[in-house]
Design an enzyme around this catalytic site. Structure first.
Site, mmCIF file in Angstrom:
data_model
loop_
_atom_site.group_PDB
_atom_site.id
_atom_site.type_symbol
_atom_site.label_atom_id
_atom_site.label_comp_id
_atom_site.label_asym_id
_atom_site.label_seq_id
_atom_site.Cartn_x
_atom_site.Cartn_y
_atom_site.Cartn_z
ATOM 1 N N ASN A 10 12.359 7.474 -25.174
ATOM 2 C CA ASN A 10 13.601 7.743 -24.044
ATOM 3 C C ASN A 10 14.953 6.927 -24.186
ATOM 4 O O ASN A 10 14.220 5.505 -24.006
ATOM 5 C CB ASN A 10 12.705 7.462 -22.466
ATOM 6 C CG ASN A 10 13.789 7.482 -21.571
ATOM 7 O OD1 ASN A 10 15.006 7.507 -21.376
ATOM 8 N ND2 ASN A 10 12.983 7.197 -20.597
ATOM 9 N N LYS A 12 16.943 6.204 -22.539
ATOM 10 C CA LYS A 12 17.664 5.658 -21.443
ATOM 11 C C LYS A 12 19.722 5.990 -21.427
ATOM 12 O O LYS A 12 20.071 6.678 -21.936
ATOM 13 C CB LYS A 12 17.983 4.760 -20.472
ATOM 14 C CG LYS A 12 16.175 4.872 -20.463
ATOM 15 C CD LYS A 12 15.158 3.851 -19.958
ATOM 16 C CE LYS A 12 14.198 3.369 -20.454
ATOM 17 N NZ LYS A 12 12.929 2.126 -19.261
ATOM 18 N N HIS A 96 11.517 10.402 -13.710
ATOM 19 C CA HIS A 96 11.942 8.986 -14.120
ATOM 20 C C HIS A 96 11.666 7.844 -13.166
ATOM 21 O O HIS A 96 12.503 8.093 -12.365
ATOM 22 C CB HIS A 96 12.917 8.655 -15.547
ATOM 23 C CG HIS A 96 12.265 7.638 -16.284
ATOM 24 N ND1 HIS A 96 12.586 6.559 -15.364
ATOM 25 C CD2 HIS A 96 12.242 7.304 -17.064
ATOM 26 C CE1 HIS A 96 11.924 5.580 -16.561
ATOM 27 N NE2 HIS A 96 11.596 5.844 -17.483
ATOM 28 N N GLU A 98 12.668 5.076 -12.584
ATOM 29 C CA GLU A 98 14.474 4.603 -12.921
ATOM 30 C C GLU A 98 15.244 5.588 -11.621
ATOM 31 O O GLU A 98 16.198 5.081 -11.114
ATOM 32 C CB GLU A 98 15.233 4.593 -13.791
ATOM 33 C CG GLU A 98 14.613 2.995 -15.004
ATOM 34 C CD GLU A 98 14.639 2.870 -16.252
ATOM 35 O OE1 GLU A 98 15.464 4.289 -17.290
ATOM 36 O OE2 GLU A 98 14.228 1.860 -16.753
ATOM 37 N N GLU A 166 3.620 6.084 -16.092
ATOM 38 C CA GLU A 166 4.402 5.120 -17.154
ATOM 39 C C GLU A 166 4.553 3.814 -15.434
ATOM 40 O O GLU A 166 5.219 3.763 -13.992
ATOM 41 C CB GLU A 166 6.115 5.581 -16.974
ATOM 42 C CG GLU A 166 6.299 6.181 -18.093
ATOM 43 C CD GLU A 166 7.362 5.908 -18.295
ATOM 44 O OE1 GLU A 166 7.611 5.945 -19.937
ATOM 45 O OE2 GLU A 166 8.528 6.220 -17.647
ATOM 46 N N GLY A 172 9.619 -1.891 -19.788
ATOM 47 C CA GLY A 172 11.331 -3.098 -19.018
ATOM 48 C C GLY A 172 10.966 -4.269 -19.614
ATOM 49 O O GLY A 172 11.879 -5.128 -19.008
ATOM 50 N N SER A 212 6.801 -0.686 -22.249
ATOM 51 C CA SER A 212 6.338 -1.233 -23.208
ATOM 52 C C SER A 212 5.538 -1.259 -24.480
ATOM 53 O O SER A 212 4.909 -1.900 -24.797
ATOM 54 C CB SER A 212 6.709 -2.663 -22.418
ATOM 55 O OG SER A 212 6.815 -3.680 -21.641
HETATM 56 C C1 LIG Z 1 15.443 2.886 -24.773
HETATM 57 C C2 LIG Z 1 16.623 1.280 -24.067
HETATM 58 O O1 LIG Z 1 16.159 1.464 -22.799
HETATM 59 N N1 LIG Z 1 17.072 0.722 -24.539
HETATM 60 C C3 LIG Z 1 17.727 -0.569 -24.135
HETATM 61 C C4 LIG Z 1 19.091 0.290 -23.872
HETATM 62 O O2 LIG Z 1 19.629 -0.670 -22.863
HETATM 63 C C5 LIG Z 1 18.805 -1.922 -22.484
HETATM 64 C C6 LIG Z 1 20.055 -3.606 -21.162
HETATM 65 O O3 LIG Z 1 20.331 -3.112 -22.801
HETATM 66 C C7 LIG Z 1 18.296 -2.223 -23.020
HETATM 67 O O4 LIG Z 1 17.313 -3.493 -22.576
HETATM 68 C C8 LIG Z 1 16.865 -1.561 -23.550
HETATM 69 O O5 LIG Z 1 15.766 -1.691 -24.366
#
Ligand SMILES: CC(=O)N[C@H]1CO[C@H](CO)[C@@H](O)[C@@H]1O
Ligand SMILES: *[C@@H]1O[C@H](CO)[C@@H](O)[C@H](O)[C@H]1NC(C)=O
Ligand SMILES: *[C@@H]1O[C@H](CO)[C@@H](O)[C@H](O)[C@H]1NC(C)=O
Ligand SMILES: *[C@@H]1O[C@H](CO)[C@@H](O)[C@H](O)[C@H]1NC(C)=O
Length: 253
Positions: A10, A12, A96, A98, A166, A172, A212
């Site tokens: 993902n 994101k 998700h 988020e 999750e 994160g 994570s």
């Molecule tokens: C996949 C992902 O979430 N990658 C990064 C996207 O950006 C955020 C903020 O900089 C990072 O924390 C994530 O690891």
């Protein structure tokens, strides 16, 4: 036949065209176990979907990170399931945390989205998971059961669904559920499916872990009997994503 290991990445809301090209090159050059052993799906932001699909090796697939709840129309800023199908995008991530937390998607909205996406022929990675507060108050299983029940109330055929557990407190944050904590929830989810849907759905539905996951912890998680793969966040944009894909081999050992 066992459940095929599934690794989702993902991405994101990250990346520029240049970065996306580099990530795709990294994937295209990787030596990984065959499609018979592991199914790999990456989820770039909407704007890069077609671009990634056009460059990506054919044994890997792409997913969107969301879609609209019903048929498209006067819904400014939304992307419909029909559009994803039209672009040849096979998968979509729905529910998700988020989106549940930041955009207020309820269990019912997520279930409506899942049902509609499935009805259009998309495959769905449906996410469930508890917050830290919910875990600490001992309601983890009630929360994931309620999220799964909302899905089950609307899904008549689970063959195109991957369930992603999750825990929100592990997303994160660098805090990963221990293999025992992950296995416990996965096993309870499978029991839930067995009792409330069917033995066959419980046996065949992949339940993947997210939160994570990285190159260092993937093997000890993958070896858990009810962990059928991963939905990877931050590490999916790094070379260690390849190690995570390779952790599928622990299932064949
Ligand atoms: C996949 C992902 O979430 N990658 C990064 C996207 O950006 C955020 C903020 O900089 C990072 O924390 C994530 O690891
Ligand atoms: C993948 O993209 C991210 C940004 O989305 C970037 O930080 C990272 O360096 C890229 N990875 C590679 C291998 O270039
Ligand atoms: C469930 O969906 C799969 C994949 O689309 C299909 O092959 C299967 O026949 C369906 N099962 C039932 C009982 O409709
Ligand atoms: C079946 O679903 C109900 C409602 O969510 C739940 O209370 C029950 O524990 C479930 N069964 C199993 C074995 O999880």
């Amino acid at each position: 036949m066992g459940r095929k290991f599934f690794v989702g990445g993902n991405w994101k809301c990250n990346g520029t065209i240049e970065e996306v090209k580099k990530n795709v090159s990294m994937l295209n050059e990787a030596e990984v176990p065959s499609e018979e052993i592991v199914e790999v799906v990456v989820a770039p932001p909407f704007v890069f979907l077609s671009f990634v699909k056009s460059l990506l090796r054919s044994d890997f697939q792409v997913a969107a990170q969301n879609c609209w709840v019903r048929k498209g129309g006067a819904f400014t800023g939304e992307i419909s399931a029909e559009m994803l199908v039209n672009l040849g995008i096979p998968w979509v991530i729905l529910g998700h945390s988020e989106r549940r937390l930041l955009l207020g998607e309820t269990n019912e909205v997520v279930a409506d989205k899942v049902a509609y996406a499935l009805s259009q022929g998309l495959k769905v990675i449906a996410c469930v998971g508890e917050t830290l507060e919910q875990r600490e108050s001992g309601s983890t299983l009630d929360v994931v059961a309620a999220q799964t029940k909302a899905l089950a109330d609307q899904i008549s055929n689970w063959s195109n669904v991957v369930l992603a557990y999750e825990p929100v407190w592990a997303i994160g944050t660098g805090k990963v559920a221990t293999p025992v904590q992950a296995q416990e929830v996965h096993s309870e989810l499978r029991k839930w499916l067995k009792e409330n849907v069917s033995a066959e759905v419980a046996e065949t539905t992949r339940i993947i872990y997210g939160g994570s996951v990285n190159g260092g912890n993937c093997k000890e998680l993958a070896v858990q009997p009810d962990v059928d793969g991963f939905l990877v966040g931050g590490a999916s944009l790094k070379p260690e994503f390849i190690d995570i894909i390779k952790s599928a081999l622990v299932k064949t050992a």
